[in-house]
Design an enzyme around this catalytic site. Structure first.
Site, PDB file in Angstrom:
ATOM      1  N   ARG A   9     -14.041 -13.000  -1.289  1.00  0.00           N
ATOM      2  CA  ARG A   9     -12.884 -11.890  -0.978  1.00  0.00           C
ATOM      3  C   ARG A   9     -12.802 -11.086  -1.916  1.00  0.00           C
ATOM      4  NH1 ARG A   9      -7.474 -10.846  -3.061  1.00  0.00           N
ATOM      5  NH2 ARG A   9      -6.025  -9.997  -1.376  1.00  0.00           N
ATOM      6  N   ASP A  40     -10.877  -8.421  -4.175  1.00  0.00           N
ATOM      7  CA  ASP A  40      -9.402  -8.193  -4.273  1.00  0.00           C
ATOM      8  C   ASP A  40      -9.367  -6.524  -4.386  1.00  0.00           C
ATOM      9  OD1 ASP A  40      -6.655  -8.887  -4.956  1.00  0.00           O
ATOM     10  OD2 ASP A  40      -6.979  -7.904  -6.897  1.00  0.00           O
ATOM     11  N   VAL A  51      -9.873  -3.623  -3.194  1.00  0.00           N
ATOM     12  CA  VAL A  51     -11.164  -2.636  -3.347  1.00  0.00           C
ATOM     13  C   VAL A  51     -10.894  -1.120  -3.522  1.00  0.00           C
ATOM     14  CG1 VAL A  51     -12.718  -4.282  -2.322  1.00  0.00           C
ATOM     15  CG2 VAL A  51     -11.695  -2.449  -0.855  1.00  0.00           C
ATOM     16  N   GLU A 106     -10.162  -6.704   0.502  1.00  0.00           N
ATOM     17  CA  GLU A 106      -8.796  -6.360   0.939  1.00  0.00           C
ATOM     18  C   GLU A 106      -8.574  -4.833   0.375  1.00  0.00           C
ATOM     19  OE1 GLU A 106      -4.394  -7.127  -1.134  1.00  0.00           O
ATOM     20  OE2 GLU A 106      -6.193  -7.341  -2.355  1.00  0.00           O
ATOM     21  N   HIS A 123      -0.272  -8.053  10.006  1.00  0.00           N
ATOM     22  CA  HIS A 123       0.739  -8.649   9.568  1.00  0.00           C
ATOM     23  C   HIS A 123       2.149  -8.129   9.837  1.00  0.00           C
ATOM     24  CE1 HIS A 123       3.546  -9.642   6.153  1.00  0.00           C
ATOM     25  NE2 HIS A 123       3.239 -10.774   6.447  1.00  0.00           N
ATOM     26  N   HIS A 124       2.178  -6.702   9.302  1.00  0.00           N
ATOM     27  CA  HIS A 124       3.442  -5.828   9.283  1.00  0.00           C
ATOM     28  C   HIS A 124       3.845  -5.919  10.682  1.00  0.00           C
ATOM     29  CE1 HIS A 124       2.103  -5.250   5.321  1.00  0.00           C
ATOM     30  NE2 HIS A 124       1.849  -3.855   5.269  1.00  0.00           N
ATOM     31  N   ILE A 141       4.014 -13.473   0.903  1.00  0.00           N
ATOM     32  CA  ILE A 141       5.053 -14.566   0.657  1.00  0.00           C
ATOM     33  C   ILE A 141       5.494 -14.293  -0.853  1.00  0.00           C
ATOM     34  CG2 ILE A 141       5.666 -16.949   0.472  1.00  0.00           C
ATOM     35  CD1 ILE A 141       3.704 -17.456   2.641  1.00  0.00           C
ATOM     36  N   ASN A 184       5.065 -12.177  -3.211  1.00  0.00           N
ATOM     37  CA  ASN A 184       5.535 -10.786  -3.655  1.00  0.00           C
ATOM     38  C   ASN A 184       6.971 -10.397  -3.110  1.00  0.00           C
ATOM     39  OD1 ASN A 184       3.581 -10.310  -5.427  1.00  0.00           O
ATOM     40  ND2 ASN A 184       2.177  -9.343  -4.078  1.00  0.00           N
TER      41      ASN A 184
END
Length: 611
Positions: free
Chosen positions: A245, A247, A249, A284, A312-313, A382, A384
């Site tokens: 994964r 981070d 990018v 990401e 998610h949002h 979560i 943050n």
């Protein structure tokens, strides 16, 4: 036994020495900036470090082992000493995967890779196929999130070092589970970061939230890019991991004709052919640009999948009612409908949070849903938050179950955050362990000031440097044994099993997903082939039209699976009268055709539908 030591140090003016077990040995330099020395009697475990122009000893930038932590000497590490048992492992597919994100330090009370092995049977029974480990690259202190790594080739010693990761991967493969490692190539941590003493690893040309950008396109960047690509390939080759994964990018600033992401894609695909198993890259990205996951042959970067924060949002804002910050444009059922069918909500639309148009449309005819990783919760969303509170602190168990039903029946690759499957009540907060008091105080004040600007009382923001903040973030493994935890865990397990067994739920074709909803009544129905996923997000009962005739041969009266506020029913049998019930529409031409379903508040049902 002899070992050849080598280091890229073009900034050394006169000399480089390798200090092996206390003895300094001069190294021979070359025009390409590399220095080398062959040393007899340097074997597995022998400590060593480098001195540039007589300066202080520094660990190897490509150290495989830091047994004394990142400030200490490196140690020779022989990959051939480990006895693998996964010779029959042929990899794991990303299409159809269920990802489980975990942080080694807080997953178990001991916080090690070895203790995590003891919980793998739980994940196998849950149906997880790919475990995503938060960064393991060696970082300062004992505990932290891992995004402050400075020894990018070494596994954090407190977690178990390189042997610990190999043991974990080997055990995962024995259970049919793949391993994805979170890697950070856009920045290094602020403490004990010595790379700039060796070479032009960083550039002032770009700014990042974490300081200097990694040098990907300035002079000297060829070797920096080899440093990154070599790191990625090493995890696949030497540690047998199945995916990386990548981070943030969007913080990889790179103006080259062949950007680093495309180069990584080329090299990893080639390595997959050599190793004889699929290898995956998951990005990401904050760009909402589908070209990230478009194959190179079609003009894209060739990354295999990317995180999709818009899903998610959409779910988080809809379920919680939060509208602050980047949630401002989300929270409606039309928004959910768009993200469930188009992947991105912002696909060339106005973003109030950014104050500009954002994103690019996804070609849903040719882009499979599995290329987008969707989550209800993850470490960022979560950790943050000011108090590191999970959804379980805001939503009821019934609402959590409905949310899980929407995620795990979506056309995307679902990702769970550790403990989510039983509605963990423990927070997951931001914690650090910096020894430098000035840096520790800067982190502490920065955290409090950030949330004070958003209306939080600074005293309510946990101190990242307090060990209690770290300890409070550990999972409580007694929770899934309790009635409420066990019930939700069974629900997650059943949903994951059905996702694997039912073709309608496994279908990744976005253009085949149909969504109907009633914004006022707060129900939504998502058509997935011959199935309808019907959710009542309101607290009051609702009668939902299905837009099709129920297949009464599927499950109980057509209901394959349902969550009811009073009980969970996963198979035909004895059910209370309040069990979700498909009924005939009084206005239907054929009174025998069942075309609607009655749902209690905060419930979800999967219904079989006729073609």
């Amino acid at each position: 036994m002899a070992t050849t030591f080598e280091v890229w140090a073009p900034l050394a003016r006169e000399q480089v020495q390798v200090e092996v077990d206390g003895s300094a040995v001069p190294m021979t330099g070359s025009d390409d900036g590399w220095w080398r020395a062959r040393v007899d009697q340097a074997t597995h475990g022998t400590p060593y470090s480098f001195r540039l122009d007589g300066g202080d000893p520094r660990p190897d930038p490509r150290s495989r082992w830091q047994p004394e932590g990142v400030p200490g000497p490196s140690a020779v590490y022989d990959h051939g000493r480990f006895s693998w048992t996964d010779q029959g492992w042929r990899g794991t597919p990303l299409p159809g995967a269920v990802i489980y994100e975990l942080h080694v330090g807080t997953f178990t009370p001991d916080g090690t890779l070895q203790s995590a092995v003891d919980r793998l049977d739980h994940l196998a029974a849950l149906g997880v196929t790919l475990i995503e480990l938060l960064p393991l690259a060696a970082f300062p202190g004992h505990h932290g999130w891992g995004y402050d790594g400075v020894g990018l080739y070494a596994v954090h010693q407190a977690y178990g070092g390189p042997d610990g990761l190999k043991t974990f991967v080997d055990a995962c493969h024995a259970r049919g589970i793949g391993v994805c490692l979170d890697v950070v190539y856009n920045h290094l941590g602020p403490a004990h970061n010595y790379l700039s003493e060796f070479g032009p690893y960083f550039t002032h040309k770009y700014a990042t939230p974490w300081g200097q950008a990694v040098n990907l396109d300035d002079p000297g960047s060829d070797e920096v890019r080899r440093f990154i690509v070599g790191n990625a390939l090493g995890w696949f080759r030497d540690f047998h991991v199945d995916a990386l994964r990548l981070d943030a990018v969007h913080a990889l600033h790179d103006e080259r004709a062949v950007p680093i992401l495309e180069e990584l894609s080329q090299q990893v695909d080639a390595a997959a052919a050599t190793l004889g198993r699929p290898l995956w890259l998951i990005a990401e990205s904050d760009r909402n640009d589908p070209r990230t996951v478009t194959p190179r042959e079609s003009g894209g970067l060739g990354i295999h999948a990317q995180w999709d924060d818009d899903v998610h949002h959409a779910l988080h804002a809809l379920l919680t009612g939060e509208r602050d910050g980047y949630y401002g444009d989300f929270g409606s059922l039309p928004c959910l409908a768009k993200t469930m069918t188009r992947a991105f909500f912002h696909d060339g639309t106005w973003s109030s949070f950014r104050g500009r148009v954002h994103g690019r449309p996804v070609d849903v005819e040719h882009t499979a849903g599995w290329r987008f990783v969707a989550a209800l919760q993850n470490h960022d969303q979560i950790g943050n938050r000011a108090a590191g509170d999970r959804l379980s602190a805001t939503l009821s168990d019934d609402q959590l179950a409905v949310a899980a039903g929407l995620l795990l029946t979506s056309p995307y690759t679902p990702m769970l955050f550790m403990g989510e499957e039983w509605g963990a009540g423990t927070p997951w907060q931001y914690f650090t362990d910096f020894a430098d008091p000035d840096l520790a105080e800067a982190v502490r004040n920065g955290r409090r000031n950030e949330f004070a600007d958003h209306g939080w009382n600074p005293e309510d923001v946990p101190d990242p440097q307090d060990e209690g903040t770290f300890r409070a973030s550990r999972l409580d493994w007694n929770e899934p044994e309790k009635e409420t935890g066990a019930r939700l865990l069974d629900w997650y397990t059943t949903l994951i099993r059905l996702r694997r067994e039912l073709p309608g739920l496994a279908d990744p074709r976005l253009y085949r997903v149909e969504v109907t909803y009633d914004e006022d009544a707060r129900w939504v129905m998502i058509r997935r082939g011959d199935l309808g996923v019907v959710a009542n997000l309101a607290g009051a009962p609702a009668t939902v039209p299905l837009g099709a005739v129920v297949d009464e041969t599927a499950g109980r009266d057509g209901v394959v699976l349902a969550w009811h506020p009073d009980d969970t029913h996963t198979a035909p049998g004895s059910h209370p009268s309040s069990y979700p019930s498909p009924t005939s529409d009084a206005n239907s031409a054929d009174k025998d055709d069942v075309t609607q379903i009655q749902l209690p508040g905060h419930s979800l049902a999967i219904v079989g539908l006729r073609p």
